[in-house]
Design a protein around this motif. Structure first.
Motif, PDB file in Angstrom:
ATOM      1  N   UNK A  50     -15.757  50.661 -66.387  1.00 37.60           N
ATOM      2  CA  UNK A  50     -15.247  50.479 -65.037  1.00 37.60           C
ATOM      3  C   UNK A  50     -13.832  51.012 -64.916  1.00 37.60           C
ATOM      4  N   UNK A  51     -13.428  51.164 -63.661  1.00 36.51           N
ATOM      5  CA  UNK A  51     -12.051  51.581 -63.424  1.00 36.51           C
ATOM      6  C   UNK A  51     -11.539  50.902 -62.167  1.00 36.51           C
ATOM      7  N   UNK A  52     -10.236  50.697 -62.117  1.00 33.97           N
ATOM      8  CA  UNK A  52      -9.598  50.210 -60.901  1.00 33.97           C
ATOM      9  C   UNK A  52      -9.497  51.372 -59.932  1.00 33.97           C
ATOM     10  N   UNK A  53     -10.026  51.183 -58.737  1.00 35.31           N
ATOM     11  CA  UNK A  53     -10.054  52.273 -57.761  1.00 35.31           C
ATOM     12  C   UNK A  53      -8.871  52.219 -56.795  1.00 35.31           C
ATOM     13  N   UNK A  54      -8.280  51.054 -56.571  1.00 33.59           N
ATOM     14  CA  UNK A  54      -7.149  50.973 -55.656  1.00 33.59           C
ATOM     15  C   UNK A  54      -6.781  49.543 -55.313  1.00 33.59           C
ATOM     16  N   UNK A  55      -5.779  49.408 -54.481  1.00 27.78           N
ATOM     17  CA  UNK A  55      -5.361  48.078 -54.042  1.00 27.78           C
ATOM     18  C   UNK A  55      -4.611  48.172 -52.730  1.00 27.78           C
ATOM     19  N   UNK A  56      -4.515  47.031 -52.066  1.00 29.38           N
ATOM     20  CA  UNK A  56      -3.717  46.887 -50.855  1.00 29.38           C
ATOM     21  C   UNK A  56      -2.642  45.836 -51.105  1.00 29.38           C
ATOM     22  N   UNK A  57      -1.392  46.186 -50.892  1.00 31.05           N
ATOM     23  CA  UNK A  57      -0.290  45.240 -51.065  1.00 31.05           C
ATOM     24  C   UNK A  57      -0.211  44.294 -49.877  1.00 31.05           C
ATOM     25  N   UNK A  77     -11.069  45.174 -68.138  1.00 30.97           N
ATOM     26  CA  UNK A  77     -10.360  45.999 -67.160  1.00 30.97           C
ATOM     27  C   UNK A  77      -9.011  45.354 -66.884  1.00 30.97           C
ATOM     28  N   UNK A  78      -7.924  46.113 -67.003  1.00 30.29           N
ATOM     29  CA  UNK A  78      -6.593  45.586 -66.707  1.00 30.29           C
ATOM     30  C   UNK A  78      -6.465  45.360 -65.207  1.00 30.29           C
ATOM     31  N   UNK A  79      -5.985  44.190 -64.827  1.00 21.28           N
ATOM     32  CA  UNK A  79      -5.816  43.836 -63.424  1.00 21.28           C
ATOM     33  C   UNK A  79      -4.412  43.258 -63.214  1.00 21.28           C
ATOM     34  N   UNK A  92     -21.426  48.732 -54.932  1.00 21.47           N
ATOM     35  CA  UNK A  92     -21.101  48.609 -56.355  1.00 21.47           C
ATOM     36  C   UNK A  92     -19.589  48.491 -56.529  1.00 21.47           C
ATOM     37  N   UNK A  93     -19.033  47.560 -55.793  1.00 19.26           N
ATOM     38  CA  UNK A  93     -17.586  47.351 -55.824  1.00 19.26           C
ATOM     39  C   UNK A  93     -17.274  45.869 -56.003  1.00 19.26           C
ATOM     40  N   UNK A 151     -12.425  47.289 -57.851  1.00 13.77           N
ATOM     41  CA  UNK A 151     -12.892  47.925 -59.080  1.00 13.77           C
ATOM     42  C   UNK A 151     -14.258  48.524 -58.809  1.00 13.77           C
ATOM     43  N   UNK A 152     -14.415  49.814 -59.114  1.00 16.48           N
ATOM     44  CA  UNK A 152     -15.708  50.469 -58.989  1.00 16.48           C
ATOM     45  C   UNK A 152     -16.587  50.122 -60.196  1.00 16.48           C
TER      46      UNK A 152
END
Length: 342
Positions: A30-37, A300-302, A316-317, A336-337
């Protein structure tokens, strides 16, 4: 009030952190796809609900007393709805286009499109964790407990469409935290966290049918259920462990180290994966080979305190809520995707 999405630089930085952690422990799925602050928010978040029809994601802002609303596909922040007292759990009712907001005080039902209040729910103080039995249109809500200075807690059965109550189960402890239920059976599995017990409740009669001690660790709280294989996924906090439990006997089948300060564990029946959302900067992922055999994937690092989550199978998110809480870090919605199972 809130900025929209992350900048490209922020996205790349977060991806780099995740990639470094994954490479240190082998390639991750898996990978982190993005974030909203969410810079205006302080304190902890709690649970999510998904409105796929109208493309919205709802998040209970427990300490902020708000309902946060996002675009489901992009993760963009849309608005905050204030006026709640410690909102904890949410249910989206697609046929009525309603959103049930269960709060410590003042639980209510909103029009999911306008977010206007349609009616209130008469629940005892301390309403918190819940499970929704969609085929029967019944919700089971935990009330009472130490947060409202009560020495007992209860599991109350209600119709969220009408607010009618159908009885309750009373527990002799002040910390009854999370539950999972069968959709093709009559059992509810609920953690008595203060007593290190996993109780089995009949959802129709409200009787306690079994009481299993949790001996591998203490403070069992989050729970998820694979109904097909009759396996429970129970997370403890002292220390952090994930226990795979036989739902017919209470026997521990397998156990893993789990992140600290977990508030939610999820089961994905399509990918046959368990997601353990931790507060210590990592998402733990476990794959099921069969009912009695599981494998741990690279974590997965978060961000800190990303300890509640919701999985959207159609995309799938996996969405996670990163709470500022004691860390005083930036509040974020993180996604995360999740790749398809090979």
């Amino acid at each position: 009030m809130r900025p929209a999405l992350l900048t490209a630089c922020a996205a790349l930085a977060l991806a780099a952190v995740t990639g470094a952690a994954a490479s240190a422990q082998g390639p991750g799925p898996m990978r982190v796809a993005g974030h909203t602050d969410l810079p205006g928010y302080a304190g902890d978040f709690d649970h999510f609900a998904v409105d796929g029809a109208d493309n919205r994601l709802f998040l209970a802002g427990e300490d902020g007393g708000v309902l946060e609303v996002f675009n489901l596909k992009t993760g963009a922040f849309l608005k905050s709805v204030p006026g709640f007292e410690a909102p904890h759990s949410l249910i989206y009712l697609p046929d009525a286009h309603e959103l049930v907001v269960v709060a410590a005080k003042g639980s209510r039902v909103l029009n999911a499109r306008t977010l206007a209040v349609k009616r209130t729910l008469k629940l005892a103080p301390g309403a918190d964790s819940l499970a929704y039995d969609a085929p029967r249109r019944r919700a089971y809500v935990v009330t009472g407990g130490k947060d409202v200075k009560m020495t007992t807690s209860a599991l109350v059965e209600i119709d969220p469409y009408t607010g009618k109550s159908y009885g309750q189960t009373v527990f002799d402890g002040d910390h009854t935290e999370a539950l999972a239920l069968e959709t093709h059976g009559d059992r509810i599995f609920i953690n008595q966290t203060d007593k290190n017990l996993l109780d089995v409740v009949d959802k129709r009669t409200h009787a306690i049918k079994a009481r299993w001690p949790v001996t591998a660790a203490e403070q069992n709280a989050p729970i998820a259920y694979d109904e097909a294989s009759h396996r429970l996924f129970v997370v403890t906090r002292k220390p952090g462990k994930l226990l795979v439990v036989d739902a017919d006997s209470g026997r521990t089948v397998q156990e893993f180290e789990a992140p600290a300060r977990v508030d939610q564990v999820l089961w994905d029946p399509t990918g046959r994966r368990v997601f353990v959302c931790g507060g210590d900067g990592r998402l733990s992922v476990i794959e099921q080979d069969d009912a009695d055999h599981y494998r741990e994937l690279a974590p997965v690092a978060t961000p800190p305190a990303a300890k509640t989550c919701v999985y959207v199978p159609a995309m799938r998110r996996l969405y996670l809520a990163a709470s500022p809480g004691e860390t005083k870090s930036m509040a974020q919605l993180v996604w995360v995707d999740v790749p398809a199972r090979r």
